[in-house]
Enzyme design. Sequence first.
Site, short mmCIF file in Angstrom:
data_model
loop_
_atom_site.label_atom_id
_atom_site.label_comp_id
_atom_site.label_asym_id
_atom_site.label_seq_id
_atom_site.Cartn_x
_atom_site.Cartn_y
_atom_site.Cartn_z
N ARG A 194 -1.82 -6.57 -8.29
CA ARG A 194 -0.73 -7.49 -7.99
C ARG A 194 -0.67 -8.67 -8.94
O ARG A 194 0.39 -9.19 -9.24
CB ARG A 194 -0.89 -8.06 -6.57
CG ARG A 194 -0.47 -7.14 -5.49
CD ARG A 194 -0.99 -7.60 -4.15
NE ARG A 194 -2.44 -7.51 -4.11
CZ ARG A 194 -3.16 -7.62 -3.01
NH1 ARG A 194 -2.57 -7.87 -1.88
NH2 ARG A 194 -4.46 -7.51 -3.05
N HIS B 151 0.85 -1.20 0.00
CA HIS B 151 0.00 0.00 0.00
C HIS B 151 0.89 1.26 0.00
O HIS B 151 0.61 2.22 -0.71
CB HIS B 151 -0.87 0.06 1.27
CG HIS B 151 -1.86 -1.04 1.41
ND1 HIS B 151 -1.96 -1.80 2.55
CD2 HIS B 151 -2.82 -1.51 0.56
CE1 HIS B 151 -2.93 -2.70 2.41
NE2 HIS B 151 -3.46 -2.55 1.21
N SER C 23 -2.34 -7.68 3.21
CA SER C 23 -2.66 -7.52 4.64
C SER C 23 -2.95 -8.87 5.26
O SER C 23 -2.61 -9.12 6.42
CB SER C 23 -3.87 -6.60 4.80
OG SER C 23 -3.56 -5.30 4.39
#
Length: 151
Positions: free
Chosen positions: A90, A17, A127
């Site tokens: 990604r 991020h 995350s």
Amino acid sequence: MRKAIFPGSFDPITNGHYDIIKRGISLFDEVIVAIGINAEKKYMFSLDDRKRFIEEAFKNEPKVKVITYEGLTIDLCRKENADFILRGLRNPADFEFEKAIAHTNRRLSKIETVFLLTAAKTSYISSSIVRDVLRNGGDYTVLVPESVKIK
Ligand code: ADP
């Protein structure tokens, strides 16, 4: 003024991020990091912690603002006067997922979604991986900005 909303859960913010926000700053006058509140989702970190980790990571960057929101991201864009949504990509799974959302948002508004390809060195970070490492006592610090401190 070119403003972009970077929406997400940020549970917690990762180096992936961080990289997208940093690069977003060079494209936009302001990047508003918007932490979505979803009553049906269970988070590891409180909203306050998630917000504080991001604010602290960008405390010397006046072009980054951190807010929380509920509801549609395009409604937030209207409220904040932002013409762009910023998202990171990604892998093909991200692309397929993001494509449907971006098309929907374009159908419902004039907001453009701008995608930045993940940096090679952070492409594997998510995350959820950070949360797994944390739960199992691993060294998560190499995956997140220094501001993410777990008591
Ligand atoms: P969401 O719940 O919306 O997926 P996340 O906090 O997981 O929220 O992600 C927010 C945005 O950051 C998404 O666009 C996601 O693709 C992007 N992102 C997450 N990890 C990375 C990474 N390692 N590299 C680039 N972009 C990433």
